[in-house]
Design a protein around this motif. Structure first.
Motif, PDB file in Angstrom:
ATOM      1  N   ASP A 132     -49.913 106.696  27.134  1.00  0.00           N
ATOM      2  CA  ASP A 132     -49.004 105.524  27.533  1.00  0.00           C
ATOM      3  C   ASP A 132     -49.372 104.821  26.388  1.00  0.00           C
ATOM      4  OD1 ASP A 132     -49.443 102.626  28.630  1.00  0.00           O
ATOM      5  OD2 ASP A 132     -48.500 103.869  30.054  1.00  0.00           O
ATOM      6  N   ALA A 133     -47.989 104.312  25.703  1.00  0.00           N
ATOM      7  CA  ALA A 133     -48.100 103.627  24.546  1.00  0.00           C
ATOM      8  C   ALA A 133     -48.626 102.227  24.726  1.00  0.00           C
ATOM      9  CB  ALA A 133     -46.607 103.698  23.907  1.00  0.00           C
ATOM     10  N   THR A 188     -52.717  98.091  23.549  1.00  0.00           N
ATOM     11  CA  THR A 188     -53.443  97.047  24.248  1.00  0.00           C
ATOM     12  C   THR A 188     -54.723  97.081  23.853  1.00  0.00           C
ATOM     13  OG1 THR A 188     -52.059  96.620  26.259  1.00  0.00           O
ATOM     14  CG2 THR A 188     -54.055  95.878  26.357  1.00  0.00           C
ATOM     15  N   ARG A 189     -55.173  98.419  23.891  1.00  0.00           N
ATOM     16  CA  ARG A 189     -56.463  98.679  23.482  1.00  0.00           C
ATOM     17  C   ARG A 189     -56.859  98.651  21.990  1.00  0.00           C
ATOM     18  NH1 ARG A 189     -61.535  99.806  25.180  1.00  0.00           N
ATOM     19  NH2 ARG A 189     -62.497 101.860  24.434  1.00  0.00           N
ATOM     20  N   VAL A 190     -55.928  99.188  21.152  1.00  0.00           N
ATOM     21  CA  VAL A 190     -56.210  98.898  19.820  1.00  0.00           C
ATOM     22  C   VAL A 190     -56.142  97.463  19.445  1.00  0.00           C
ATOM     23  CG1 VAL A 190     -54.713  99.131  17.582  1.00  0.00           C
ATOM     24  CG2 VAL A 190     -54.987 101.248  19.259  1.00  0.00           C
ATOM     25  N   LEU A 234     -48.596  91.031  15.291  1.00  0.00           N
ATOM     26  CA  LEU A 234     -48.863  92.569  15.934  1.00  0.00           C
ATOM     27  C   LEU A 234     -49.432  92.570  17.271  1.00  0.00           C
ATOM     28  CD1 LEU A 234     -49.970  94.370  12.583  1.00  0.00           C
ATOM     29  CD2 LEU A 234     -47.900  94.544  13.645  1.00  0.00           C
ATOM     30  N   CYS A 235     -50.464  91.673  17.496  1.00  0.00           N
ATOM     31  CA  CYS A 235     -51.050  91.817  18.771  1.00  0.00           C
ATOM     32  C   CYS A 235     -50.769  90.473  19.651  1.00  0.00           C
ATOM     33  CB  CYS A 235     -52.509  92.043  18.826  1.00  0.00           C
ATOM     34  SG  CYS A 235     -52.909  93.803  18.046  1.00  0.00           S
ATOM     35  N   THR A 250     -59.100  93.323  14.489  1.00  0.00           N
ATOM     36  CA  THR A 250     -58.965  92.076  14.166  1.00  0.00           C
ATOM     37  C   THR A 250     -57.510  91.968  13.266  1.00  0.00           C
ATOM     38  OG1 THR A 250     -60.425  92.233  12.479  1.00  0.00           O
ATOM     39  CG2 THR A 250     -61.144  91.441  14.716  1.00  0.00           C
ATOM     40  N   GLY A 251     -57.271  90.837  12.755  1.00  0.00           N
ATOM     41  CA  GLY A 251     -56.216  90.547  11.573  1.00  0.00           C
ATOM     42  C   GLY A 251     -56.860  91.314  10.541  1.00  0.00           C
ATOM     43  N   HIS A 252     -58.241  91.247  10.319  1.00  0.00           N
ATOM     44  CA  HIS A 252     -58.559  91.738   9.120  1.00  0.00           C
ATOM     45  C   HIS A 252     -58.509  93.209   9.157  1.00  0.00           C
ATOM     46  CE1 HIS A 252     -61.683  92.420   5.816  1.00  0.00           C
ATOM     47  NE2 HIS A 252     -62.209  93.344   6.484  1.00  0.00           N
ATOM     48  N   HIS A 253     -58.639  93.850  10.069  1.00  0.00           N
ATOM     49  CA  HIS A 253     -58.514  95.411  10.364  1.00  0.00           C
ATOM     50  C   HIS A 253     -57.222  95.704  10.168  1.00  0.00           C
ATOM     51  CE1 HIS A 253     -62.112  95.238  12.938  1.00  0.00           C
ATOM     52  NE2 HIS A 253     -62.532  96.017  12.006  1.00  0.00           N
TER      53      HIS A 253
END
Length: 58
Positions: free
Chosen positions: A26-27, A32-34, A55-56, A39-42
């Motif tokens: 389920d995209a 949502t999980r990712v 992005l999130c 974080t923004g750093h990742h």
């Protein structure tokens, strides 16, 4: 590794030397999980040439 989709396509299972795991396809759930785990750093490391703001959802 072996990969199999569920009959309805809502999940896939992987089998490796480390064991078996079931994954959601389920995209919206995956996104949502990712976002929750990252974080923004990742994102900046994963997508160095892309803008990462927005992005999130916050």
């Amino acid at each position: 590794p072996r990969v199999r989709f569920s009959p309805n396509g809502h999940a896939l299972a992987t089998l490796t030397s480390n064991g078996a795991r079931v994954w959601s396809t389920d995209a919206d759930y995956v996104a949502t999980r990712v976002c929750r785990l990252s974080t923004g750093h990742h994102w900046a490391q994963l997508l160095p040439d892309q803008p990462v703001e927005g992005l999130c959802p916050t």
